[in-house]
Design an enzyme around this catalytic site. Structure first.
Site, PDB file in Angstrom:
ATOM      1  N   TRP A 109      11.305  59.445  32.477  1.00 59.09           N
ATOM      2  CA  TRP A 109      10.656  60.206  33.547  1.00 59.09           C
ATOM      3  C   TRP A 109      11.064  61.673  33.544  1.00 59.09           C
ATOM      4  O   TRP A 109      12.213  62.009  33.307  1.00 59.09           O
ATOM      5  CB  TRP A 109      11.045  59.597  34.897  1.00 59.09           C
ATOM      6  CG  TRP A 109      10.640  60.427  36.071  1.00 59.09           C
ATOM      7  CD1 TRP A 109      11.350  61.442  36.650  1.00 59.09           C
ATOM      8  CD2 TRP A 109       9.422  60.338  36.819  1.00 59.09           C
ATOM      9  NE1 TRP A 109      10.653  61.982  37.710  1.00 59.09           N
ATOM     10  CE2 TRP A 109       9.464  61.319  37.837  1.00 59.09           C
ATOM     11  CE3 TRP A 109       8.297  59.502  36.738  1.00 59.09           C
ATOM     12  CZ2 TRP A 109       8.427  61.496  38.758  1.00 59.09           C
ATOM     13  CZ3 TRP A 109       7.278  59.678  37.663  1.00 59.09           C
ATOM     14  CH2 TRP A 109       7.346  60.662  38.649  1.00 59.09           C
ATOM     15  N   ASP A 134       9.968  68.149  38.200  1.00 58.32           N
ATOM     16  CA  ASP A 134       9.954  69.595  38.387  1.00 58.32           C
ATOM     17  C   ASP A 134      10.636  70.394  37.277  1.00 58.32           C
ATOM     18  O   ASP A 134      11.738  70.048  36.835  1.00 58.32           O
ATOM     19  CB  ASP A 134      10.669  69.971  39.693  1.00 58.32           C
ATOM     20  CG  ASP A 134      10.137  69.240  40.903  1.00 58.32           C
ATOM     21  OD1 ASP A 134       9.306  68.338  40.734  1.00 58.32           O
ATOM     22  OD2 ASP A 134      10.574  69.571  42.015  1.00 58.32           O
ATOM     23  N   GLN A 183      13.826  68.097  35.961  1.00 54.17           N
ATOM     24  CA  GLN A 183      14.240  66.872  36.617  1.00 54.17           C
ATOM     25  C   GLN A 183      13.979  65.691  35.675  1.00 54.17           C
ATOM     26  O   GLN A 183      12.860  65.528  35.164  1.00 54.17           O
ATOM     27  CB  GLN A 183      13.451  66.681  37.903  1.00 54.17           C
ATOM     28  CG  GLN A 183      13.598  67.834  38.889  1.00 54.17           C
ATOM     29  CD  GLN A 183      14.862  67.748  39.710  1.00 54.17           C
ATOM     30  OE1 GLN A 183      14.906  67.083  40.728  1.00 54.17           O
ATOM     31  NE2 GLN A 183      15.892  68.423  39.260  1.00 54.17           N
ATOM     32  N   TRP A 218      18.854  68.051  42.163  1.00 52.36           N
ATOM     33  CA  TRP A 218      17.437  68.345  42.363  1.00 52.36           C
ATOM     34  C   TRP A 218      17.092  69.780  41.980  1.00 52.36           C
ATOM     35  O   TRP A 218      17.863  70.470  41.320  1.00 52.36           O
ATOM     36  CB  TRP A 218      17.053  68.032  43.809  1.00 52.36           C
ATOM     37  CG  TRP A 218      17.028  66.547  44.097  1.00 52.36           C
ATOM     38  CD1 TRP A 218      17.173  65.530  43.194  1.00 52.36           C
ATOM     39  CD2 TRP A 218      16.876  65.915  45.370  1.00 52.36           C
ATOM     40  NE1 TRP A 218      17.108  64.306  43.826  1.00 52.36           N
ATOM     41  CE2 TRP A 218      16.919  64.518  45.156  1.00 52.36           C
ATOM     42  CE3 TRP A 218      16.704  66.384  46.672  1.00 52.36           C
ATOM     43  CZ2 TRP A 218      16.795  63.599  46.197  1.00 52.36           C
ATOM     44  CZ3 TRP A 218      16.573  65.477  47.714  1.00 52.36           C
ATOM     45  CH2 TRP A 218      16.617  64.093  47.474  1.00 52.36           C
ATOM     46  N   ARG A 242      15.376  72.352  50.958  1.00 52.39           N
ATOM     47  CA  ARG A 242      15.545  72.201  49.517  1.00 52.39           C
ATOM     48  C   ARG A 242      14.848  73.303  48.696  1.00 52.39           C
ATOM     49  O   ARG A 242      14.006  74.031  49.181  1.00 52.39           O
ATOM     50  CB  ARG A 242      15.039  70.846  49.050  1.00 52.39           C
ATOM     51  CG  ARG A 242      13.608  70.483  49.431  1.00 52.39           C
ATOM     52  CD  ARG A 242      13.329  69.031  49.014  1.00 52.39           C
ATOM     53  NE  ARG A 242      12.010  68.542  49.376  1.00 52.39           N
ATOM     54  CZ  ARG A 242      11.726  67.919  50.514  1.00 52.39           C
ATOM     55  NH1 ARG A 242      12.663  67.726  51.404  1.00 52.39           N
ATOM     56  NH2 ARG A 242      10.483  67.494  50.765  1.00 52.39           N
ATOM     57  N   ASP A 243      15.277  73.354  47.438  1.00 53.65           N
ATOM     58  CA  ASP A 243      14.631  74.132  46.378  1.00 53.65           C
ATOM     59  C   ASP A 243      14.813  75.651  46.534  1.00 53.65           C
ATOM     60  O   ASP A 243      13.849  76.381  46.788  1.00 53.65           O
ATOM     61  CB  ASP A 243      13.143  73.785  46.285  1.00 53.65           C
ATOM     62  CG  ASP A 243      12.888  72.298  46.225  1.00 53.65           C
ATOM     63  OD1 ASP A 243      13.789  71.570  45.783  1.00 53.65           O
ATOM     64  OD2 ASP A 243      11.796  71.860  46.615  1.00 53.65           O
ATOM     65  N   GLU A 295       7.924  72.685  49.770  1.00 49.47           N
ATOM     66  CA  GLU A 295       8.861  72.453  48.669  1.00 49.47           C
ATOM     67  C   GLU A 295       8.690  73.552  47.625  1.00 49.47           C
ATOM     68  O   GLU A 295       7.668  74.234  47.576  1.00 49.47           O
ATOM     69  CB  GLU A 295       8.584  71.103  47.995  1.00 49.47           C
ATOM     70  CG  GLU A 295       8.717  69.884  48.876  1.00 49.47           C
ATOM     71  CD  GLU A 295       8.595  68.613  48.055  1.00 49.47           C
ATOM     72  OE1 GLU A 295       9.579  67.878  48.004  1.00 49.47           O
ATOM     73  OE2 GLU A 295       7.524  68.351  47.476  1.00 49.47           O
TER      74      GLU A 295
END
Length: 639
Positions: free
Chosen positions: A119, A122, A138, A181, A245-246, A301
């Site tokens: 998998w 981002d 990711q 993340w 986040r991010d 996000e």
């Protein structure tokens, strides 16, 4: 992750949490304990609600449904941990298809970046360093579905051919044990690279952490050190512990030595961009107010914020500001999994960004891409003075198929981003020029007059790997003589390329079989209002892209400005299961994922068509076959 010392020496203060004005400071252990208490209460409540919801759902279902819908009752991947949906759920997951190994092998791309297996989502921290482009991403090292998120790492000298490197960071600390993340890189004036990323803590709280290269002289940046004082930012009061986040790339602030960055969040259903200030990247202060907010857009996000020139044709460093500059604000909307952007003016002193057109504000106006595209991130490339854009292109098939083939998701082909000086309202996205190095030979050049209802086969060597430039001229008499034509036309609800109108559709059919039982048209459709003005739509039709059930089959697209004197033009990058379509020089872009069962290998065909009822169209095409990129592991003996 390396544990040896870096040449970078952060400040020695043991506590580097963010405190709002008037808040008493506390030690790191106290802060962690308070986070833990809040997390336990919230998680317990969520667990109780989830159990009650599952009980109600199960008891409302028929026995047959209870026996066959286990996957439906499984919590959505990622959502339970506080990030966006991480699998495709727009089609029934109970429908299966007998995919052969040949079909699944064909789906793997030839020149888009993707890992060897498992998998990916981002793009993270893209940066250019000592002759190498770095992409982090990711990654789940264990499976083709989301989980155990680690930072994969690859390098390239040309954004085409890539070398896989060892993982940059793994989830091994309390502040990121549930996932390393998304994050961004900032390059300081002395060359030091500051990598800020979101960590999911042992209590499922989203915090921001700092990492930096162990050896800045290493062009491959193989080893990364996590700052011992992490986390450097925690959710401030009023912000949910799963709504923070991010972090973006930082830009220089109004004060000497100050840096600013923004982080996505929400308050209720209002998407917001918080701004933090720092002078050392270990201590951060939340600024009063917010960069921008848009009601009703939900969680923001992967926020991106950068300048574009309104006068020049080159990209700009993130800190650039002054006359002739606009700023782009982009947010990935968790509620609908779409990347929206707006162009506006940034007041550095007031820490406010204002859209040029409130009707095209971030989240309610333009999208970077109208297809399967999310969590995008740009970086400034000093080598060629350009801003380069990456985006996560997920799958639109079932998880069972991804597990069978052993991988999931690709990165979009890197694109340059410029301000559209002609419209003043759009960005222009275009494949980086290095793609031309993959062109196998001189292009096939075609010019055809297409009568209403016609379709023409174009003979190419390999229809699965193409770079296509096409322009279309509509008969002027028909265009000017048409009074009204489908005033309310919309790509998504139109019925696709099979729905005929006076002035469209016309375009190119990719990845089709000889009998057209499988096909993916990319096309223009012109509608006209009572005022005589023409409105052009740029669409990609997946409704007949595969005979297989359980894959996405919708029509993507939007309107696209076509100015006086311009032909209708498109550029298509075809790479097996992904098609990236650029309308009118990149004013509107559509990314499609397709999973044909017949139109693969030597059976794939390319067509050009005009399905309009009331106009002829002159089509001019250049078609290049593309070689495969060299994407492989870096020789271990050289590490």
């Amino acid at each position: 992750m390396a544990t040896h010392h870096s040449s970078y020496d952060p400040e020695n203060s043991p506590t580097h949490y963010t405190f709002l004005p008037g808040q008493p400071e506390s030690t790191g252990s106290t802060r962690r304990k308070s986070l833990k208490v809040v997390s336990i209460i919230l998680l317990s409540s969520l667990l109780l609600v989830s159990l009650l919801t599952a009980f109600v759902i199960v008891n409302k279902q028929s026995p047959e449904l209870q026996n066959n819908s286990l996957e439906t009752l499984t919590p959505s991947r990622g959502v339970s941990q506080g990030v966006s949906e991480k699998t495709f759920r727009d089609v029934s997951t109970t429908v299966s298809y007998a995919w052969s190994n040949a079909m699944l092998t064909w789906q793997r791309t030839a020149y888009h970046f993707q890992p060897q297996q498992n998998w990916m989502n981002d793009p993270n921290g893209p940066v250019y360093h000592k002759g190498w482009y770095h992409i982090f991403y990711q990654y789940n090292p264990d499976s083709a579905i989301w989980g155990n998120i680690t930072w994969g790492h690859a390098v390239s000298t040309d954004l085409i051919h890539w070398l896989y490197l060892p993982f940059a960071m793994v989830p091994d600390q309390w502040y990121d044990i549930n996932g390393v993340w998304t994050g961004s890189a900032t390059i300081l004036p002395d060359g030091q690279i500051m990598m800020l990323y979101t960590g999911d803590t042992d209590d499922y709280v989203q915090v921001q952490n700092l990492a930096y290269p162990a050896n800045l002289s290493d062009p491959l940046l193989l080893d990364w050190v996590k700052y011992r004082g992490n986390p450097v930012m925690v959710p401030p009061p009023g912000i949910g512990i799963k709504d923070f986040r991010d972090p973006t790339t930082a830009w220089t602030g109004p004060q000497n030595g100050q840096w600013l960055l923004t982080i996505g969040s929400k308050i209720g259903k209002m998407g917001i961009a918080l701004v933090y200030a720092t002078s050392n990247f270990t201590s951060f202060n939340l600024l009063h107010g917010i960069l921008h907010a848009v009601p009703g857009t939900g969680m923001w996000e992967c926020v991106d914020f950068y300048p574009v020139s309104t006068v020049d044709s080159n990209g700009l460093d993130t800190s650039y500001n002054g006359p002739g500059i606009k700023h782009v604000l982009k947010a990935s909307l968790d509620d609908n999994k779409q990347d929206h952007y707006a162009i506006g003016t940034y007041d550095l002193v007031k820490n406010k960004w204002t859209p040029d057109n409130p009707e095209l504000d971030c989240g309610i106006g333009l999208r970077l891409d109208y297809g399967k595209y999310y969590a995008s991130k740009t970086f400034y490339d000093p080598k060629k003075q350009r801003r380069v854009l990456w985006g996560w292109v997920g799958e639109t098939d079932s998880e069972s198929a991804d597990l069978q083939k052993g991988w999931s998701s690709v990165q979009s082909f890197p694109r340059t981003v410029l301000y559209d000086k002609k419209t003043g309202t759009n960005l222009l996205q275009w494949p980086v020029e290095e793609i031309e190095s993959l062109r196998a030979r001189d292009p096939i050049v075609k010019q055809l007059n297409l009568q209403p209802g016609s379709i023409e086969l174009l003979h190419v060597n390999s229809a699965a790997q193409l770079d296509i430039e096409a322009s279309f001229e509509v008969d002027k008499v028909a265009l000017e003589g048409t009074i009204e034509a489908n005033v309310g036309y919309n790509c998504g609800s139109s019925g696709g390329a099979a729905s005929r109108g006076i002035l469209g559709p016309f375009g190119v059919v990719v990845i089709a079989d000889q009998t057209l039982s499988e096909l993916t048209p990319v096309y223009f459709y012109i509608s006209k209002g009572a005022d005589g003005r023409a409105k052009t739509h740029f669409c990609a039709d997946q409704t007949r892209s595969s005979e297989a059930p359980g894959v996405a089959k919708q029509v993507y697209g939007s309107s696209v400005p076509v100015l006086d004197g311009e032909k209708h033009s498109m550029r298509l990058l075809v790479d097996h299961s992904i098609v990236e379509s650029f309308g009118q020089g990149g004013r509107t872009v559509i990314t499609s994922r397709i999973y044909p069962a017949k139109a693969i290998n030597g059976a794939a065909r390319l067509f050009v068509f005009n399905n309009a009822t009331g106009t002829s169209v002159t089509a001019s095409l250049k078609i290049w076959s593309l070689k495969s990129a060299d994407i492989q592991s870096f020789p271990l003996e050289n590490l």
